[in-house]
Write a protein that holds these residues in place. Structure first.
Motif, short mmCIF file in Angstrom:
data_model
loop_
_atom_site.label_atom_id
_atom_site.label_comp_id
_atom_site.label_asym_id
_atom_site.label_seq_id
_atom_site.Cartn_x
_atom_site.Cartn_y
_atom_site.Cartn_z
N HIS A 1 0.84 -1.21 0.00
CA HIS A 1 0.00 0.00 0.00
C HIS A 1 0.87 1.26 0.00
O HIS A 1 0.57 2.25 0.66
N SER A 2 1.95 1.21 -0.76
CA SER A 2 2.91 2.31 -0.81
C SER A 2 3.14 2.74 -2.26
O SER A 2 3.61 1.95 -3.08
N GLU A 3 2.81 4.00 -2.56
CA GLU A 3 3.07 4.53 -3.89
C GLU A 3 4.58 4.59 -4.16
O GLU A 3 5.03 4.36 -5.28
N PHE A 4 5.34 4.88 -3.10
CA PHE A 4 6.80 4.96 -3.26
C PHE A 4 7.38 3.61 -3.69
O PHE A 4 8.25 3.55 -4.56
N THR A 5 6.87 2.53 -3.11
CA THR A 5 7.37 1.20 -3.46
C THR A 5 7.03 0.86 -4.90
O THR A 5 7.84 0.24 -5.61
N LEU A 6 5.85 1.26 -5.36
CA LEU A 6 5.51 1.07 -6.77
C LEU A 6 6.54 1.75 -7.67
O LEU A 6 7.02 1.18 -8.65
N GLY A 7 6.86 3.00 -7.32
CA GLY A 7 7.85 3.73 -8.10
C GLY A 7 9.23 3.08 -8.03
O GLY A 7 9.96 3.03 -9.02
N LEU A 8 9.57 2.55 -6.85
CA LEU A 8 10.87 1.92 -6.66
C LEU A 8 11.01 0.65 -7.50
O LEU A 8 12.07 0.39 -8.09
N VAL A 9 9.94 -0.15 -7.57
CA VAL A 9 9.97 -1.38 -8.37
C VAL A 9 10.12 -1.04 -9.86
O VAL A 9 10.91 -1.66 -10.57
N ASN A 10 9.37 -0.03 -10.33
CA ASN A 10 9.50 0.40 -11.71
C ASN A 10 10.90 0.94 -11.98
O ASN A 10 11.49 0.70 -13.04
N PHE A 11 11.43 1.67 -11.02
CA PHE A 11 12.78 2.21 -11.13
C PHE A 11 13.79 1.08 -11.26
O PHE A 11 14.70 1.14 -12.10
N SER A 12 13.63 0.04 -10.45
CA SER A 12 14.58 -1.08 -10.45
C SER A 12 14.60 -1.82 -11.79
O SER A 12 15.66 -2.22 -12.26
N SER A 13 13.44 -1.98 -12.41
CA SER A 13 13.39 -2.72 -13.66
C SER A 13 13.85 -1.89 -14.86
O SER A 13 14.26 -2.44 -15.87
N SER A 14 13.79 -0.58 -14.73
CA SER A 14 14.10 0.29 -15.87
C SER A 14 15.46 0.96 -15.81
O SER A 14 16.03 1.33 -16.84
N ILE A 15 16.01 1.14 -14.61
CA ILE A 15 17.25 1.90 -14.47
C ILE A 15 18.43 1.28 -15.20
O ILE A 15 19.32 2.02 -15.67
N PRO A 16 18.53 -0.06 -15.35
CA PRO A 16 19.67 -0.60 -16.10
C PRO A 16 19.77 -0.05 -17.52
O PRO A 16 20.89 0.10 -18.05
N THR A 17 18.63 0.28 -18.14
CA THR A 17 18.65 0.82 -19.49
C THR A 17 19.43 2.12 -19.54
O THR A 17 20.13 2.41 -20.53
N LEU A 18 19.35 2.91 -18.48
CA LEU A 18 20.03 4.20 -18.44
C LEU A 18 21.54 4.05 -18.52
O LEU A 18 22.24 4.88 -19.11
N PHE A 19 22.07 2.96 -17.95
CA PHE A 19 23.51 2.79 -17.87
C PHE A 19 24.07 1.70 -18.78
O PHE A 19 25.25 1.72 -19.12
N ILE B 1 15.09 -7.12 -6.44
CA ILE B 1 16.26 -7.81 -7.00
C ILE B 1 15.91 -8.47 -8.33
O ILE B 1 16.65 -8.35 -9.32
N ILE B 2 14.78 -9.17 -8.36
CA ILE B 2 14.35 -9.83 -9.60
C ILE B 2 14.06 -8.81 -10.69
O ILE B 2 14.42 -8.99 -11.86
N SER B 3 13.44 -7.69 -10.32
CA SER B 3 13.15 -6.63 -11.29
C SER B 3 14.43 -6.04 -11.84
O SER B 3 14.54 -5.75 -13.04
N LEU B 4 15.43 -5.86 -10.98
CA LEU B 4 16.70 -5.30 -11.41
C LEU B 4 17.42 -6.22 -12.38
O LEU B 4 17.92 -5.79 -13.43
N VAL B 5 17.46 -7.53 -12.07
CA VAL B 5 18.13 -8.49 -12.95
C VAL B 5 17.38 -8.61 -14.27
O VAL B 5 17.99 -8.73 -15.34
N THR B 6 16.04 -8.55 -14.22
CA THR B 6 15.25 -8.56 -15.45
C THR B 6 15.60 -7.37 -16.33
O THR B 6 15.74 -7.49 -17.54
N GLY B 7 15.74 -6.20 -15.70
CA GLY B 7 16.12 -5.00 -16.44
C GLY B 7 17.51 -5.10 -17.07
O GLY B 7 17.74 -4.64 -18.18
#
Length: 438
Positions: free
Chosen positions: A79-97, A145-151
């Motif tokens: 029930h956390s909007e911040f956690t939703l953003g964090l999960v999306n961040f984790s899966s997408s941030i690898p593209t940036l680098f 962790i899984i979202s980050l590795v997927t990204g």
């Protein structure tokens, strides 16, 4: 088969040309409309591309099913909007680098093999997450962790995927293949979320991850069936950093190009990132649950498909600079409507409009950059577009999630709408910023 490969061998493109063409949006075929008659499905005449396209469609449907389920599960868990953003961040941030690194790897190894490896990794990660949810051991830490590795896997697979398509179709049909590749993604974006709600309601959240895991088999089998002609892997004599800085220098020296890149970055950061909060709206605001969430995502996909058709029809009637200004303005108004709507049908219609506005804007910017940039550096300029389009999304997700936690979701989206409205006003009152855009 041999005949196709001979034709492909004669028409094979360099990596720079791949970047130039693959960045193109669905209306890219209009660029060469004056030189040849364009058939809507011409690239599907080639069996190997047809296998890849079909496999990708099925796999992307599974990916969108999982995307809806993951957002729903995370919000129900925290029930956390911040956690939703964090999960999306984790899966997408690898593209940036890692996008540029992924391009280097795609140049040094056989692309089909690289894609198969990344698809297998993503398949196993989806299966793992489904098992964790079934065993009631899934938590924010292992999801991130899984979202980050997927990204990371996606960051290496994406450049190789883009580079593989020119090996499956002749040069004369490449733009058509690019258009259909974009179309299948948006069709999956329409179908996947629409059925995700039913799957979650009938079978549970974990089933969505199992279905996505199985869907990867479609593209893996397709990749095993195709036999692209062997290519000689050669190292580039120009450093990645030099290529990257030359594109930046071009944007610095040409105001319109810089403005277009800023516009797409702004639209991604303050507009597209609103999808991070979609579970909040479906559960807490609109009270529609999993099915409603699926419909909201599907509505955006429907808008995107519609937007592609609209842009294709209007390109010869309305100047692209006007489509860009109108698209950003429309997005801002529709996002404001969605932000404060508590009526599901209004929210649904707003999402359709947002999908139309988003694709109209980004595809017009995409085409404009392609036509403006000199051939010798067009690929690098377009790579900046891809970076702004995909790389800034995790930043936007984190901003949106953090703000929503502090001030609530509707005010957060209203701020994003205000930023886009200001952007469109600047473009309207300073037309010289887009003077070189057709």
């Amino acid at each position: 088969m041999d005949k196709n490969h001979n034709e492909l061998g004669n028409d094979r493109l360099t990596e720079t040309e791949v970047l130039e063409t693959e960045a193109a949006s669905p209306e890219a075929a209009l660029i060469e409309k004056g030189t040849r008659r364009w058939s809507l499905f011409s690239s599907l005449r080639y069996a190997e591309y047809r296998y890849l396209w079909s496999g990708a469609l099925l796999s992307n449907i599974g990916t969108w099913i999982q995307s809806v389920a993951l957002g729903l599960f995370v919000f129900q868990l925290t029930h956390s909007e911040f956690t939703l953003g964090l999960v999306n961040f984790s899966s997408s941030i690898p593209t940036l680098f890692l996008a540029l690194v992924g391009g280097i790897v795609a140049d040094r190894y056989q692309r089909r093999s690289l894609i198969i490896v990344t698809q297998v990794v993503q398949m196993l990660l989806a299966l793992t997450l489904g098992i964790l949810i079934s065993l009631h051991t899934a938590n924010v830490a292992n999801i991130i962790i899984i979202s980050l590795v997927t990204g990371i896997a996606s960051s290496f697979g994406f450049p190789a995927w883009l580079s593989l398509i020119p090996e499956l179709v002749p040069k004369k049909d490449l733009l058509n293949a690019v258009a259909l590749n974009s179309a299948q993604f948006n069709v999956a974006r329409l179908i996947g979320p629409a059925i995700a709600g039913f799957i979650i309601s009938l079978l549970g959240v974990a089933a969505s991850f199992y279905i996505n895991s199985l869907s990867f088999l479609a593209v893996i089998i397709a990749l095993l069936l195709i036999k692209p002609p062997p290519i000689k892997i050669r190292k580039s004599e120009v450093s990645v950093w030099k290529n990257f800085t030359e594109g930046i220098n071009y944007a610095k020296e040409h105001t319109s190009a810089a403005v277009l890149l800023i516009c797409v970055g702004t639209l991604t950061t303050f507009g597209m990132s609103h999808t991070t909060l979609m579970p909040v709206y479906a559960i807490d605001i609109l009270k529609t649950g999993a099915r409603g969430l699926g419909y909201l995502f599907a509505a955006t996909g429907l808008g995107a498909v519609t937007g592609a058709l609209i842009v294709a029809g209007l390109t010869h009637i309305i100047p692209r600079r006007n489509l860009i200004k109108l698209g950003i303005f429309s997005y801002s108004i529709l996002l404001l409507v969605f932000a404060f709507s508590k009526v599901f049908i209004i929210s649904l219609l707003a999402q359709v409009g947002i999908g139309i506005a988003f694709l109209t804007t980004t595809s017009s910017i995409n085409t404009s950059l392609q036509l403006m940039a000199p051939t010798q550096i067009r690929g690098r300029v377009m790579s900046l577009f891809v970076w702004a389009f995909m790389g800034l999304f995790p930043i936007g997700s984190l901003i949106v999630g953090s703000l929503a936690r502090l001030i609530g979701s509707p005010p957060t989206l209203a701020i994003g709408a205000a930023v886009l409205l200001i952007t469109s006003a600047i473009l309207y009152f300073r037309p010289q910023l887009l003077e070189n855009v057709g």
